[in-house]
Design a protein around this motif. Structure first.
Motif, short mmCIF file in Angstrom:
data_model
loop_
_atom_site.label_atom_id
_atom_site.label_comp_id
_atom_site.label_asym_id
_atom_site.label_seq_id
_atom_site.Cartn_x
_atom_site.Cartn_y
_atom_site.Cartn_z
N ASP A 54 0.86 -1.19 0.00
CA ASP A 54 0.00 0.00 0.00
C ASP A 54 0.89 1.23 0.00
OD1 ASP A 54 0.94 0.22 2.64
OD2 ASP A 54 -0.83 -0.76 3.47
N PHE A 55 0.31 2.37 0.37
CA PHE A 55 1.08 3.61 0.32
C PHE A 55 2.25 3.59 1.30
CE2 PHE A 55 1.89 8.03 1.66
CZ PHE A 55 2.18 8.59 0.43
N ILE A 56 2.08 2.88 2.42
CA ILE A 56 3.13 2.81 3.44
C ILE A 56 4.08 1.65 3.18
CG2 ILE A 56 3.61 2.49 5.90
CD1 ILE A 56 0.98 3.89 6.48
N ARG A 57 3.50 0.47 2.91
CA ARG A 57 4.33 -0.71 2.63
C ARG A 57 4.62 -0.73 1.13
NH1 ARG A 57 1.49 -4.61 4.85
NH2 ARG A 57 2.78 -5.03 6.68
N ARG A 58 5.79 -0.25 0.75
CA ARG A 58 6.15 -0.13 -0.67
C ARG A 58 6.80 -1.41 -1.16
NH1 ARG A 58 6.29 5.36 -1.81
NH2 ARG A 58 6.27 4.68 -3.98
N LYS A 59 6.73 -1.64 -2.45
CA LYS A 59 7.34 -2.85 -3.02
C LYS A 59 8.72 -2.56 -3.58
CE LYS A 59 3.90 -3.48 -5.76
NZ LYS A 59 2.95 -4.04 -6.74
N HIS A 60 9.60 -3.55 -3.45
CA HIS A 60 10.97 -3.45 -3.95
C HIS A 60 11.32 -4.77 -4.64
CE1 HIS A 60 11.65 0.14 -1.46
NE2 HIS A 60 11.00 -0.51 -0.51
N HIS A 61 12.17 -4.68 -5.63
CA HIS A 61 12.61 -5.87 -6.35
C HIS A 61 14.01 -6.28 -5.90
CE1 HIS A 61 9.37 -4.70 -9.13
NE2 HIS A 61 9.35 -5.98 -9.48
N CYS A 62 14.18 -7.57 -5.63
CA CYS A 62 15.51 -8.11 -5.34
C CYS A 62 16.30 -8.10 -6.64
CB CYS A 62 15.41 -9.54 -4.80
SG CYS A 62 16.99 -10.40 -4.66
N ARG A 63 17.50 -7.56 -6.60
CA ARG A 63 18.31 -7.43 -7.81
C ARG A 63 18.87 -8.76 -8.29
NH1 ARG A 63 15.61 -2.96 -6.63
NH2 ARG A 63 16.58 -1.06 -7.41
N ARG A 64 18.85 -9.78 -7.44
CA ARG A 64 19.38 -11.08 -7.85
C ARG A 64 18.30 -12.01 -8.40
NH1 ARG A 64 24.32 -14.50 -5.65
NH2 ARG A 64 23.84 -16.51 -6.61
N CYS A 65 17.13 -12.04 -7.78
CA CYS A 65 16.08 -12.96 -8.24
C CYS A 65 14.94 -12.27 -8.96
CB CYS A 65 15.54 -13.79 -7.07
SG CYS A 65 14.60 -12.85 -5.84
N GLY A 66 14.80 -10.95 -8.79
CA GLY A 66 13.78 -10.20 -9.51
C GLY A 66 12.39 -10.26 -8.90
N ARG A 67 12.26 -10.90 -7.73
CA ARG A 67 10.94 -11.00 -7.10
C ARG A 67 10.63 -9.76 -6.27
NH1 ARG A 67 9.81 -16.27 -4.01
NH2 ARG A 67 11.73 -15.73 -2.88
N CYS A 68 9.33 -9.59 -5.90
CA CYS A 68 8.86 -8.41 -5.18
C CYS A 68 8.81 -8.67 -3.67
CB CYS A 68 7.46 -8.03 -5.64
SG CYS A 68 7.41 -7.23 -7.25
N PHE A 69 9.30 -7.68 -2.91
CA PHE A 69 9.28 -7.78 -1.46
C PHE A 69 9.00 -6.42 -0.85
CE2 PHE A 69 12.25 -10.94 -3.11
CZ PHE A 69 11.85 -12.10 -2.48
#
Length: 248
Positions: A54-69
């Motif tokens: 959501d607006f507070i919990r933002r998504k980021h991509h792992c640069r090694r596997c490409g998944r969202c966290f």
């Protein structure tokens, strides 16, 4: 993008700055390609803790596997030399652990391979051997063997690599442990023995379908400690090559 010495260039990707070979065909075989990122629309929740973005919990991509966290599951930055990143990059916990385990290879072992070690080299079934220095090429793609003669072994053409270990007691014979296979074999065991004394390499020369064998005997050439260290580094290198092929 700008050119830098030694046939490499600095490239800016969505993940960060990378130092790569001018000609992609000459990239180090230990390198991994950047992953394709999971599209934002396909990951409404963190792929680790299942928290909803959501607006507070933002998504980021792992640069090694490409998944969202989320930031909690992928907030730390770690060095990623296998993708040639100049600076530490964001990775999930699992990938950061893998990268950490590989850091010793890039910090120490690859330097040992580049420096080389001395072996008594026997080609095929010949009963003659030649004292040669075996080292990894600067672009990590070949093993160079230099003595009175010189020849090269393309790492991509290696079928298998076996470690020779000395007899551990009176009356025991030399033991051969299979550590890695690149084209058609699997790992038989992990780790190298502290009494490693040489290796057997089977590879297919360019243009040939028949495998050639090299025996590299370190015990006959001198410094056993240096030989064992070089063989330990070669074992790790072979394992990384095998893993890279599994990911292709």
């Amino acid at each position: 993008m700008c050119s830098v010495p030694d046939g490499k260039k600095l490239v800016r990707s969505p993940s960060g700055l990378r130092m790569v070979a001018e000609n992609g065909a000459f990239n180090s075989p230990f390198c991994l390609e950047e992953p394709r990122w999971v599209p934002d629309k396909d990951c409404p929740r963190c792929m680790q803790c299942d928290g909803k973005f959501d607006f507070i919990r933002r998504k980021h991509h792992c640069r090694r596997c490409g998944r969202c966290f989320c930031d909690k599951c992928c907030g730390k930055k770690a060095a990623l030399p296998r993708m040639s990143f100049v600076d530490p990059v964001r990775q999930c916990a699992r990938c950061a652990l893998l990268s950490h385990k590989e850091s010793d290879f890039y910090d120490k072992q690859i330097k040992a391979l580049l420096a080389g070690s001395t072996f008594a080299v026997t080609v095929g079934a010949s009963d003659k051997c030649e004292t040669m220095t075996c080292r990894l090429s600067n672009n990590h793609r070949y093993l160079f063997l230099d003595g009175e003669s010189h020849f090269e072994v393309d790492l991509s053409a290696i079928c298998s690599m076996q470690i020779l270990t000395e007899a551990s007691g009176p009356g025991e014979n030399e033991r051969i442990d299979t550590y890695a296979g690149l084209l058609d074999a699997q790992f038989a065991c992990e780790g190298t023995s502290p009494c490693a004394s040489g290796m057997l390499v089977r590879y297919k020369p360019s243009g040939s379908q028949d495998a050639q064998q090299l025996r590299l005997d370190g015990a006959a050439a001198g410094d056993q400690k240096a030989t064992a260290a070089w063989l330990a580094a070669m074992h790790k290198a072979t394992k990384l090559l095998h893993e890279s092929r599994e990911l292709e």
